[in-house]
Design an enzyme around this catalytic site. Structure first.
Site, PDB file in Angstrom:
ATOM      1  N   HIS A  17       0.833  -1.213   0.000  1.00  0.00           N
ATOM      2  CA  HIS A  17       0.000   0.000   0.000  1.00  0.00           C
ATOM      3  C   HIS A  17       0.866   1.261   0.000  1.00  0.00           C
ATOM      4  O   HIS A  17       0.666   2.167  -0.824  1.00  0.00           O
ATOM      5  CB  HIS A  17      -0.908  -0.009   1.228  1.00  0.00           C
ATOM      6  N   GLU A  18       1.814   1.313   0.923  1.00  0.00           N
ATOM      7  CA  GLU A  18       2.666   2.502   1.016  1.00  0.00           C
ATOM      8  C   GLU A  18       3.588   2.624  -0.188  1.00  0.00           C
ATOM      9  O   GLU A  18       3.913   3.739  -0.613  1.00  0.00           O
ATOM     10  CB  GLU A  18       3.476   2.465   2.311  1.00  0.00           C
ATOM     11  N   HIS A  21       1.848   4.614  -2.907  1.00  0.00           N
ATOM     12  CA  HIS A  21       1.991   6.064  -2.730  1.00  0.00           C
ATOM     13  C   HIS A  21       3.392   6.518  -3.127  1.00  0.00           C
ATOM     14  O   HIS A  21       3.564   7.515  -3.845  1.00  0.00           O
ATOM     15  CB  HIS A  21       1.751   6.446  -1.257  1.00  0.00           C
TER      16      HIS A  21
END
Length: 363
Positions: A17-18, A21
């Site tokens: 997920h990170e 980003h």
């Protein structure tokens, strides 16, 4: 080992997920100064040329930090590659990239499992398995001599064929004959025996005999023939997971009072993952895919401190032609973060207290 496998799965999904980003920012040339797994005090860190990579004490998620409001940053405030100086679309891509990464990774996990170990199917055999018999003296099954492990092949002269319809057919025979003796043909340890059971009427008037029922047969894995079948089967399974997860969230929101206790925190997720890893490690792929989809849907909700909350701020900015005042945004986000951390701690404490070994210590 199963526990460590489950923890590794959860940590991997947070990293994915990170990383979404992070990559969305770096590929657009946007400055990133922090990449963190977890919150709170730093346990380990590595300083790269621009970005600090860290593992922190509280494993309730992670974050990607930007130098926009960092007082120690030597990047000029007017630098066009600061996130806040980018157009709304560029910022929206960065914010939504974590959700997109989790959704794509979930599909990749399903396709990987299908490609490596095949699709899981149930090979039906004739009859209906009785895994458990009620221990009450008044149990009709107990009186009839039915035992756990029996396979009921015939009920009232009707054969229970090798299909998923066998259980509904047996239930229909039992429910439609309260207080009426039903002859059964039962397979027990390779021998066929004849029994007679008399269902007892329940509160609704339908017959009951006091047993659990399960399909007769075993789970098998079928290897898929080619990559196209792998991808299409993974797409079908992926669609099922997304729909079921979305329905679950809708039910949670619409009926929160009755479903709130079903919300699971990191401890419960690890417990479930460990159980799956112990019984069939191959199913960790599906478990990880399901959790990844859940993380994506949770993060896209328009709540403070989540990606959806930040996207809501961008939407308001687009409609107003200017962003909300920084003080308002910071206040909402900090309040949301505190609530999120509080919820996470509550779930950890509750789920830890409900663990079997903890319950044994408390007795």
């Amino acid at each position: 080992m199963p526990v460590f496998a489950a923890i590794a799965v959860l940590a991997l999904l947070i990293v994915v997920h990170e990383l979404g980003h992070f990559m969305a920012a770096r590929l657009q040339g946007i400055h990133v100064n922090r990449f963190s797994l977890g919150f709170g005090p730093i346990l380990w860190k590595y300083q790269g040329s621009e970005t600090e990579y860290a593992i922190r004490a509280f494993p309730l998620g992670g974050f990607v930090g930007f130098p926009d409001d960092d007082p120690d940053s030597d990047i000029p405030p007017e630098d066009p590659n600061l996130l806040r100086n980018r157009p709304i679309l560029d910022r929206a891509i960065v914010i939504s990239a974590g959700v997109i990464a989790n959704l794509l990774f979930a599909y990749l996990l399903l396709a990987t499992q299908l490609g490596l170990v095949g699709v899981q199917e149930f090979n039906y055999q004739p009859g209906v398995l009785v895994p458990q018999v009620a221990s009450e003296v008044s149990s009709a099954a107990l009186k009839a001599g039915i035992k756990a492990g029996d396979i009921i092949l015939l009920a009232d002269g009707q054969p229970l064929k090798a299909s998923k319809e066998a259980i509904p057919k047996l239930m229909e025979v039992i429910q439609n004959n309260p207080n009426q003796p039903i002859p059964l043909s039962v397979e027990r340890q390779g021998q066929i025996i004849s029994l007679t059971v008399t269902p007892q009427p329940g509160s609704d008037g339908k017959g009951r005999i006091g047993v659990q029922l399960a399909p007769s047969g075993k789970v098998v894995r079928r290897h898929l023939k080619n990559p196209v079948e792998v991808l299409t089967t993974a797409a079908t399974k992926y669609q099922e997971f997304v729909v079921l997860t979305a329905q679950g969230f809708i039910q949670l929101i619409s009926n929160f009072g009755e479903t709130a206790d079903q919300v699971a925190g990191p401890v419960k997720i690890v417990e479930l993952g460990a159980s799956i890893a112990k019984s069939d490690a191959a199913n960790l792929f599906q478990f990880a895919a399901l959790i990844s989809i859940n993380l994506a849907i949770i993060n896209i909700l328009p709540l403070p401190a989540l990606d959806g909350g930040q996207l809501a701020f961008l939407l308001i900015e687009g409609l107003r032609g200017k962003p909300l005042p920084t003080q308002i945004q910071d206040g909402i986000m900090q309040t949301g973060l505190m609530l999120l951390l509080g919820l996470g701690i509550f779930l950890i404490v509750r789920d830890t207290a409900n663990l079997a070994w903890v319950q044994n210590l408390l007795q």
